[in-house]
Design a protein around this motif. Structure first.
Motif, PDB file in Angstrom:
ATOM      1  N   VAL A 124       1.783  11.834   2.457  1.00  0.00           N
ATOM      2  CA  VAL A 124       2.724  10.427   3.213  1.00  0.00           C
ATOM      3  C   VAL A 124       3.877   9.889   1.948  1.00  0.00           C
ATOM      4  CG1 VAL A 124       3.296   8.971   4.117  1.00  0.00           C
ATOM      5  CG2 VAL A 124       1.677  10.260   4.919  1.00  0.00           C
ATOM      6  N   ALA A 125       3.553   9.999   0.645  1.00  0.00           N
ATOM      7  CA  ALA A 125       5.268   9.543   0.142  1.00  0.00           C
ATOM      8  C   ALA A 125       6.304  10.765  -0.159  1.00  0.00           C
ATOM      9  CB  ALA A 125       4.346   8.947  -1.152  1.00  0.00           C
ATOM     10  N   LEU A 126       4.791  11.719  -0.499  1.00  0.00           N
ATOM     11  CA  LEU A 126       6.396  13.322  -0.855  1.00  0.00           C
ATOM     12  C   LEU A 126       7.049  13.645  -0.200  1.00  0.00           C
ATOM     13  CD1 LEU A 126       3.771  14.978  -3.081  1.00  0.00           C
ATOM     14  CD2 LEU A 126       6.167  14.136  -3.802  1.00  0.00           C
ATOM     15  N   ALA A 127       6.516  13.588   2.021  1.00  0.00           N
ATOM     16  CA  ALA A 127       7.277  13.752   2.797  1.00  0.00           C
ATOM     17  C   ALA A 127       7.780  12.633   3.153  1.00  0.00           C
ATOM     18  CB  ALA A 127       6.245  13.786   3.627  1.00  0.00           C
ATOM     19  N   LEU A 128       8.181  11.529   2.988  1.00  0.00           N
ATOM     20  CA  LEU A 128       8.819  10.511   3.220  1.00  0.00           C
ATOM     21  C   LEU A 128       9.936   9.555   2.182  1.00  0.00           C
ATOM     22  CD1 LEU A 128       6.787   7.706   5.652  1.00  0.00           C
ATOM     23  CD2 LEU A 128       8.585  10.267   6.419  1.00  0.00           C
ATOM     24  N   GLY A 129       9.148  10.152   0.757  1.00  0.00           N
ATOM     25  CA  GLY A 129      10.530   9.773  -0.233  1.00  0.00           C
ATOM     26  C   GLY A 129      10.107   8.926  -0.700  1.00  0.00           C
ATOM     27  N   VAL A 130       8.730   8.124  -0.395  1.00  0.00           N
ATOM     28  CA  VAL A 130       9.004   6.406  -0.987  1.00  0.00           C
ATOM     29  C   VAL A 130       7.473   6.520  -1.542  1.00  0.00           C
ATOM     30  CG1 VAL A 130       9.783   5.684   1.248  1.00  0.00           C
ATOM     31  CG2 VAL A 130       6.962   6.249   1.095  1.00  0.00           C
ATOM     32  N   SER A 131       7.204   4.928  -2.359  1.00  0.00           N
ATOM     33  CA  SER A 131       5.897   4.734  -3.516  1.00  0.00           C
ATOM     34  C   SER A 131       4.715   4.918  -2.362  1.00  0.00           C
ATOM     35  CB  SER A 131       5.999   4.140  -4.298  1.00  0.00           C
ATOM     36  OG  SER A 131       5.836   2.901  -3.817  1.00  0.00           O
ATOM     37  N   THR A 132       3.865   5.686  -3.251  1.00  0.00           N
ATOM     38  CA  THR A 132       2.405   5.510  -2.362  1.00  0.00           C
ATOM     39  C   THR A 132       1.543   3.955  -2.443  1.00  0.00           C
ATOM     40  OG1 THR A 132       1.679   5.431  -5.030  1.00  0.00           O
ATOM     41  CG2 THR A 132       1.030   7.478  -3.738  1.00  0.00           C
ATOM     42  N   ARG A 133       2.451   2.669  -2.809  1.00  0.00           N
ATOM     43  CA  ARG A 133       2.367   1.554  -2.231  1.00  0.00           C
ATOM     44  C   ARG A 133       2.972   1.318  -1.613  1.00  0.00           C
ATOM     45  NH1 ARG A 133       3.789  -1.950  -7.544  1.00  0.00           N
ATOM     46  NH2 ARG A 133       2.930  -3.697  -6.225  1.00  0.00           N
ATOM     47  N   THR A 134       4.012   2.363  -1.137  1.00  0.00           N
ATOM     48  CA  THR A 134       4.990   1.829  -0.008  1.00  0.00           C
ATOM     49  C   THR A 134       3.844   1.763   1.157  1.00  0.00           C
ATOM     50  OG1 THR A 134       7.208   1.149  -1.026  1.00  0.00           O
ATOM     51  CG2 THR A 134       6.498   1.797   1.193  1.00  0.00           C
ATOM     52  N   VAL A 135       3.684   3.366   1.041  1.00  0.00           N
ATOM     53  CA  VAL A 135       3.343   3.733   2.068  1.00  0.00           C
ATOM     54  C   VAL A 135       1.615   2.984   2.195  1.00  0.00           C
ATOM     55  CG1 VAL A 135       1.178   6.347   2.912  1.00  0.00           C
ATOM     56  CG2 VAL A 135       3.927   5.798   1.475  1.00  0.00           C
ATOM     57  N   ASP A 136       0.861   2.588   1.044  1.00  0.00           N
ATOM     58  CA  ASP A 136      -0.693   2.149   1.547  1.00  0.00           C
ATOM     59  C   ASP A 136      -0.007   0.226   2.269  1.00  0.00           C
ATOM     60  OD1 ASP A 136      -3.523   1.402   0.512  1.00  0.00           O
ATOM     61  OD2 ASP A 136      -2.467  -0.241  -0.191  1.00  0.00           O
ATOM     62  N   TYR A 137       1.153   0.099   1.748  1.00  0.00           N
ATOM     63  CA  TYR A 137       1.087  -1.668   2.451  1.00  0.00           C
ATOM     64  C   TYR A 137       1.292  -1.341   4.273  1.00  0.00           C
ATOM     65  CZ  TYR A 137       3.933  -5.321   3.515  1.00  0.00           C
ATOM     66  OH  TYR A 137       4.658  -6.072   4.824  1.00  0.00           O
ATOM     67  N   HIS A 138       2.366  -0.171   4.386  1.00  0.00           N
ATOM     68  CA  HIS A 138       2.938  -0.061   5.664  1.00  0.00           C
ATOM     69  C   HIS A 138       1.341   0.503   6.753  1.00  0.00           C
ATOM     70  CE1 HIS A 138       6.632  -0.734   6.188  1.00  0.00           C
ATOM     71  NE2 HIS A 138       6.780   0.546   4.620  1.00  0.00           N
ATOM     72  N   LEU A 139       0.263   1.239   6.119  1.00  0.00           N
ATOM     73  CA  LEU A 139      -0.726   1.453   6.565  1.00  0.00           C
ATOM     74  C   LEU A 139      -1.539   0.648   7.073  1.00  0.00           C
ATOM     75  CD1 LEU A 139      -1.758   4.039   7.161  1.00  0.00           C
ATOM     76  CD2 LEU A 139      -3.088   4.488   5.173  1.00  0.00           C
ATOM     77  N   ARG A 140      -1.970  -0.399   6.011  1.00  0.00           N
ATOM     78  CA  ARG A 140      -2.782  -2.124   5.920  1.00  0.00           C
ATOM     79  C   ARG A 140      -1.815  -2.750   7.316  1.00  0.00           C
ATOM     80  NH1 ARG A 140      -2.499  -2.157   0.707  1.00  0.00           N
ATOM     81  NH2 ARG A 140      -0.700  -4.347   0.715  1.00  0.00           N
ATOM     82  N   LYS A 141      -0.901  -2.627   7.197  1.00  0.00           N
ATOM     83  CA  LYS A 141      -0.701  -3.428   8.721  1.00  0.00           C
ATOM     84  C   LYS A 141      -0.570  -2.320   9.883  1.00  0.00           C
ATOM     85  CE  LYS A 141       2.185  -6.619   6.916  1.00  0.00           C
ATOM     86  NZ  LYS A 141       2.051  -8.017   6.757  1.00  0.00           N
ATOM     87  N   VAL A 142      -0.819  -1.129   9.634  1.00  0.00           N
ATOM     88  CA  VAL A 142      -0.319  -0.312  11.117  1.00  0.00           C
ATOM     89  C   VAL A 142      -1.945  -0.360  10.931  1.00  0.00           C
ATOM     90  CG1 VAL A 142      -1.365   1.399  11.291  1.00  0.00           C
ATOM     91  CG2 VAL A 142       0.893   1.667  10.488  1.00  0.00           C
ATOM     92  N   PHE A 143      -2.828  -0.401  10.477  1.00  0.00           N
ATOM     93  CA  PHE A 143      -5.023  -0.776  10.762  1.00  0.00           C
ATOM     94  C   PHE A 143      -4.503  -2.132  11.399  1.00  0.00           C
ATOM     95  CE2 PHE A 143      -7.294   2.310   8.261  1.00  0.00           C
ATOM     96  CZ  PHE A 143      -6.123   3.074   9.069  1.00  0.00           C
ATOM     97  N   ALA A 144      -3.856  -3.294  10.883  1.00  0.00           N
ATOM     98  CA  ALA A 144      -3.832  -4.870  11.600  1.00  0.00           C
ATOM     99  C   ALA A 144      -3.111  -4.258  12.762  1.00  0.00           C
ATOM    100  CB  ALA A 144      -3.187  -5.613  10.746  1.00  0.00           C
ATOM    101  N   ALA A 145      -1.746  -4.201  12.979  1.00  0.00           N
ATOM    102  CA  ALA A 145      -1.419  -3.899  14.373  1.00  0.00           C
ATOM    103  C   ALA A 145      -2.134  -3.096  15.526  1.00  0.00           C
ATOM    104  CB  ALA A 145       0.274  -3.669  14.595  1.00  0.00           C
ATOM    105  N   LEU A 146      -3.014  -2.112  15.163  1.00  0.00           N
ATOM    106  CA  LEU A 146      -3.612  -1.374  15.684  1.00  0.00           C
ATOM    107  C   LEU A 146      -5.477  -2.163  16.323  1.00  0.00           C
ATOM    108  CD1 LEU A 146      -2.141   2.270  15.851  1.00  0.00           C
ATOM    109  CD2 LEU A 146      -1.572   0.401  17.175  1.00  0.00           C
ATOM    110  N   GLY A 147      -5.823  -2.600  15.340  1.00  0.00           N
ATOM    111  CA  GLY A 147      -7.213  -3.067  15.312  1.00  0.00           C
ATOM    112  C   GLY A 147      -8.027  -2.377  15.206  1.00  0.00           C
ATOM    113  N   ILE A 148      -7.686  -1.534  13.822  1.00  0.00           N
ATOM    114  CA  ILE A 148      -8.691  -0.903  13.918  1.00  0.00           C
ATOM    115  C   ILE A 148      -9.157  -0.565  12.232  1.00  0.00           C
ATOM    116  CG2 ILE A 148      -7.827   1.396  15.060  1.00  0.00           C
ATOM    117  CD1 ILE A 148      -6.300   2.664  13.406  1.00  0.00           C
ATOM    118  N   ARG A 149      -9.775   0.233  11.616  1.00  0.00           N
ATOM    119  CA  ARG A 149     -10.527   0.240  10.312  1.00  0.00           C
ATOM    120  C   ARG A 149     -10.243   1.332   9.599  1.00  0.00           C
ATOM    121  NH1 ARG A 149     -15.859  -4.346  11.585  1.00  0.00           N
ATOM    122  NH2 ARG A 149     -14.451  -5.726  12.311  1.00  0.00           N
TER     123      ARG A 149
END
Length: 918
Positions: A861-886
């Motif tokens: 995902v980081a390669l596809a979007l041109g961002v760092s893996t830490r950025t992807v990890d950060y946003h993914l945690r936000k996604v899980f929280a927003a959707l109420g999934i684990r």
């Protein structure tokens, strides 16, 4: 003593996929609500088998097989009470086989009960009726699913299934032609054969579908109540033998019956039309082709000859020479061979001034062959009949005619013509390697006696090698030849005078060879001549060559014009075999021009005509075009279906070109849905050097997609490697989009200080070439690049233009990418519509969620979007929280459901818009 072949029961149902889907929909709905369905088909098509399949497949409740019990069917109310009791609160499937055999009162009760079935609860009513006569009015209101004859590939699979593939090729072709797609008839004929006959060691009994076999399958459906009705049935059946379709003129039948009936009966009151017949205007036909054949087969020989004589008199008095001669030949009893009558029949069949469709000419030539005494003459006329059958779009009829010609001694020119027709049949529906061999043999056999036809065979052999992706064979077949003589012959014998087709083929051959040898400077002139001749031609063969040459030169407008004119000419001539090819060139031309909706329209019609004409290879090409058209839309299931169907035929028949196009479509669908890693993997197999590289004339078209997928996948060196070859292709100028695509690819690979100018160059080239889709793709990539360079105002302009371009050409999946990018800039291009869980996410979170739902790792995902893996990890945690999934698994489920809803809403809106059109 003749034995009998043991025919195994078919281990699976062959064909009828559409009908089974309808039955499955009824079964799946029964746990929630009731339903009703009427299954109609002529005897032998498998109605009982499908009913049994439905009964075995139903697991939600009991199955009741209902017969014409007088007590159970006393009244509609009584019948409904019986069904409620049988259901006992659970879903119930009621099967009624052969409902047409019930007496009229019982059918009436059944029909009334079906209309009020909802009151019985969750009850499904599945009926079958034979379609050898009109559906009873009591059942006419039920939704009907009709069984059609099996398509040739399905019938062949059934035959192989029940004989373990033991049938010799010639026997197999004869049985399939005689069966006409009726599975019960196919099995009945096969059971009659001894093992030696099935394997071709002994001659087949003639005819394989004799009267007893037909009666066995028809089951008495041909019975008539009176002698006058029998005469009418026999007259219609006999008249169809010399017609171009399943129906005949009612006036012709009436005239023949007046000659048949004694004078004392001429004034008798007219009887109702026999139940086996249907009237449409002034045309009569049988409801069932099987019953029509059975009526003719069981007719007394003297009466059949009398009917043919009466039909001949009516036709000859009206000036219909060819059908009149045919019926006259069938009316006479005498010696099996009649050379004088055979010569007259063949002469009229070859006469272009006598209007007659190809199918009728084929029948006339075949009858002339039967009457011909000389073996060489019989072989020539069987071959001519096969030529006409192929032009009529009936390859299944051409094959046994060619087999009959093969068994006779004939000169090289006749054998060459037969091999030419056989090769063309295989080119449309068979392994193209075999087609190449047959056509090459035809060219050598015809070289001395018929050089123009030899050139036709050679160029057709090159077509076969081209379809197979065999470049050496293609070049060898296109070897230099002498200049064509004046007045060459067309590819198949047609009722026309000398043409310039040979000159067109000569120039096409020279230009193709120069192109394949890389001598691009020498290819343009001869191919240009072929294109120019297409501007004044009115015959389909040279017009098809003109369209092909225009595509080789990249002149898509000329290709479209020539393809449209070829289609019109083929339709005017009634050539069912040439229509699918003309539509193929039209579809390719629209696809190359970026007009995907138009390409889809032509390919859908081309697919229908190709299947109707028995051309599975052409159908595979149309399916590949449909896959490419669907790959830019929000239809991943449609892409997968078309790709799978195209590849099924392409792999069996060696169609490298169709396979490459289909695989490119699958990869482009991945790319459009934001899956560059999958797209790069698929496309790498097609465009990178190696034994698995795609078709030599197609793989370069996929290079821009590969570069676009390879860059985010981190495969820069491979992208640069194939771009060198693509630059040479762009310089040739055969692809109007190639120069702009080359600049776009270079921009993707360029450092930041050069990319801006390259993107602008690409857009300028697009403005020159036209084409909304490719220009929108470049604008999208440029807008993404600008956004990452933190130039939001410029990015918004480019992305807005991309979105407009995608929407204009129906590229829904790519339009979604443009909207995501605009949202990431804070723009709101469209209202969001119905709220979904994904609506809680920010644009960047939504993009990451979609990648992860597709199975991508954080690094991918980081390669596809041109961002760092830490950025992807950060946003993914936000996604899980927003959707109420684990878990990622839950994320895939949520995203999948949301995407399905979005596609369903778009489909519903499209259907509503379509239904609203006048």
């Amino acid at each position: 003593m003749t034995g009998e072949t043991t025919v195994r029961t078919a281990v699976r149902i062959h064909g009828h996929g559409t009908q089974r889907r309808s039955l499955r929909a009824l079964l799946d709905g029964l746990p929630a609500h009731g339903g009703r369905l009427l299954l109609a088909g002529e005897p032998g098509l498998g109605r009982t088998t499908l009913l049994q399949w439905a009964a075995r497949s139903f697991r939600a409740g009991p199955v009741l097989h209902l017969g014409p019990d007088p007590e159970a069917t006393a009244t509609a109310g009584h019948l409904l009470d019986t069904l409620r009791a049988a259901a006992d609160g659970a879903p119930l499937l009621v099967c009624v086989d052969d409902a047409h055999l019930w007496d009229a009162p019982a059918r009436s009760v059944l029909g009334r009960a079906a209309e009020h079935l909802d009151s019985a609860g969750r009850v499904g009513l599945l009926l079958s009726v034979a379609s050898d006569r009109a559906v009873d009015p009591a059942l006419a209101r039920l939704p009907v699913v009709r069984l059609d004859p099996l398509a040739p590939p399905r019938a062949a699979a059934l035959l192989d299934d029940v004989t373990d593939g033991a049938a010799a090729p010639a026997v197999r072709e004869r049985l399939l032609a005689e069966a006409e797609g009726n599975p019960a008839l196919l099995l009945a004929m096969t059971r009659r054969l001894s093992p030696a006959e099935l394997r071709g060691h002994r001659p087949l009994p003639g005819p394989p579908a004799d009267a007893a076999t037909l009666v066995e399958v028809a089951g008495g459906a041909e019975a008539a109540p009176s002698a006058r009705a029998r005469d009418m049935l026999l007259t219609v059946a006999a008249a169809v033998r010399a017609s171009d379709g399943p129906d005949v003129d009612a006036g012709l039948v009436r005239g023949a019956l007046r000659r048949l009936r004694p004078a004392r009966e001429s004034g008798a009151r007219p009887e109702p039309l026999p139940a086996q017949l249907a009237r449409a205007g002034d045309r009569l036909r049988f409801h069932s082709p099987l019953v029509r054949r059975t009526v003719y087969a069981i007719g007394a020989p003297d009466r059949r000859r009398a009917v043919h004589g009466a039909l001949a008199e009516v036709l000859e008095s009206g000036g219909d020479r060819l059908p009149g001669l045919l019926h006259r030949s069938w009316s006479l009893s005498g010696p099996a061979r009649d050379p004088a009558r055979a010569d007259r029949l063949a002469a009229v069949a070859a006469d272009g001034t006598a209007p007659a469709p190809y199918r009728l000419r084929a029948t006339a030539y075949a009858r002339a062959a039967e009457l011909t005494a000389d073996p060489a003459g019989r072989a020539e006329r069987y071959t001519a009949a096969a030529e006409q059958a192929l032009l009529a779009g009936r390859p299944e009829q051409a094959r046994p005619l060619l087999a009959a010609a093969r068994d006779l001694a004939a000169p090289a020119a006749v054998r060459g013509r037969a091999e030419l027709v056989r090769g063309l049949v295989e080119l449309g529906d068979g392994p193209v390697g075999d087609a190449h061999q047959s056509l090459s043999l035809a060219a050598s056999l015809l070289a001395e006696a018929a050089p123009a036809q030899a050139a036709t065979a050679a160029l057709a052999a090159a077509d076969a090698a081209w379809a197979a992706g065999d470049l050496p064979a293609c070049l060898a077949t296109l070897a230099p030849e002498p200049a064509p003589r004046t007045g060459g012959a067309a590819s198949l014998r047609r009722p026309h005078g000398p043409t310039t087709v040979a000159a067109v083929m000569h120039d096409h051959r020279v230009g193709m060879r120069a192109l394949l040898e890389g001598r691009l400077d020498r290819a343009g002139a001869p191919l240009g001549l072929v294109v120019e001749r297409g501007r004044t031609e009115d015959r389909p063969e040279p017009l098809l060559r003109s369209a092909a040459a225009a595509l080789l030169l990249g002149d898509v407008d000329a290709a479209r014009r020539a393809g449209a004119r070829a289609l019109a000419a083929a339709r005017q001539l009634g050539s069912q075999s040439l229509e699918p090819r003309a539509l193929e060139y039209l579809a390719y031309a629209e696809l190359r021009a970026g007009r995907h909706p138009q390409a889809r329209t032509h390919a859908e019609e081309g697919l229908r005509t190709a299947l109707r004409a028995g051309q599975r290879n052409t159908a595979a090409h149309h399916r590949a075009v449909l896959a490419l058209a669907a790959s830019i839309e929000e239809e991943p299931d449609a892409v997968a279906r078309h790709v799978a169907e195209a590849l099924e035929t392409a792999r069996r028949h060696g169609l490298a070109q169709a396979a490459t196009l289909a695989q490119w479509a699958a990869a482009r669908a991945d790319l459009g849905r934001g899956r560059p890693f999958d797209a790069a993997d698929r496309l790498g197999l097609l465009v990178l050097p190696g034994p698995g590289r795609g078709h030599f004339a197609v793989w370069r078209l996929a290079v821009p997609c590969f570069v676009e997928a390879a860059v985010p996948a981190g495969r820069h060196e491979e992208a640069r490697e194939v771009l060198t070859d693509f630059a040479g292709w762009a310089a040739f100028g055969a692809d109007p989009q190639a120069a702009a695509q080359l600049a776009r690819c270079r921009a993707l690979l360029a450092p930041p200080d050069r990319a801006d100018d390259l993107y602008r160059q690409a857009l300028a080239r697009h403005d020159e070439a036209g084409g909304d889709f490719e220009r929108a793709r470049t604008a999208l990539l440029y807008g993404k690049w600008l956004r990452r360079r933190r130039r939001p105002r410029e990015a918004r302009d480019r992305l807005g233009a991309a979105l407009a371009g995608f929407e204009r050409c129906g590229a829904g999946v790519w339009a979604a990418q443009a909207r995501d990018e605009l949202r990431a800039l804070g723009a709101a291009p469209h209202a969001t519509g119905t709220p979904t869980p994904l609506g809680r996410l920010t644009p960047q979170q939504l993009r990451i969620a979609r990648y992860v739902a597709e199975g991508a790792t954080n690094r991918e995902v980081a390669l596809a979007l041109g961002v760092s893996t830490r950025t992807v990890d950060y946003h993914l945690r936000k996604v899980f929280a927003a959707l109420g999934i684990r878990s990622r698994l839950e994320l895939a489920r949520v995203v999948g459901q949301a995407e399905q809803g979005r596609v369903a809403r778009r489909t519903a809106a499209h259907q509503e818009k379509t239904s609203a059109r006048p």
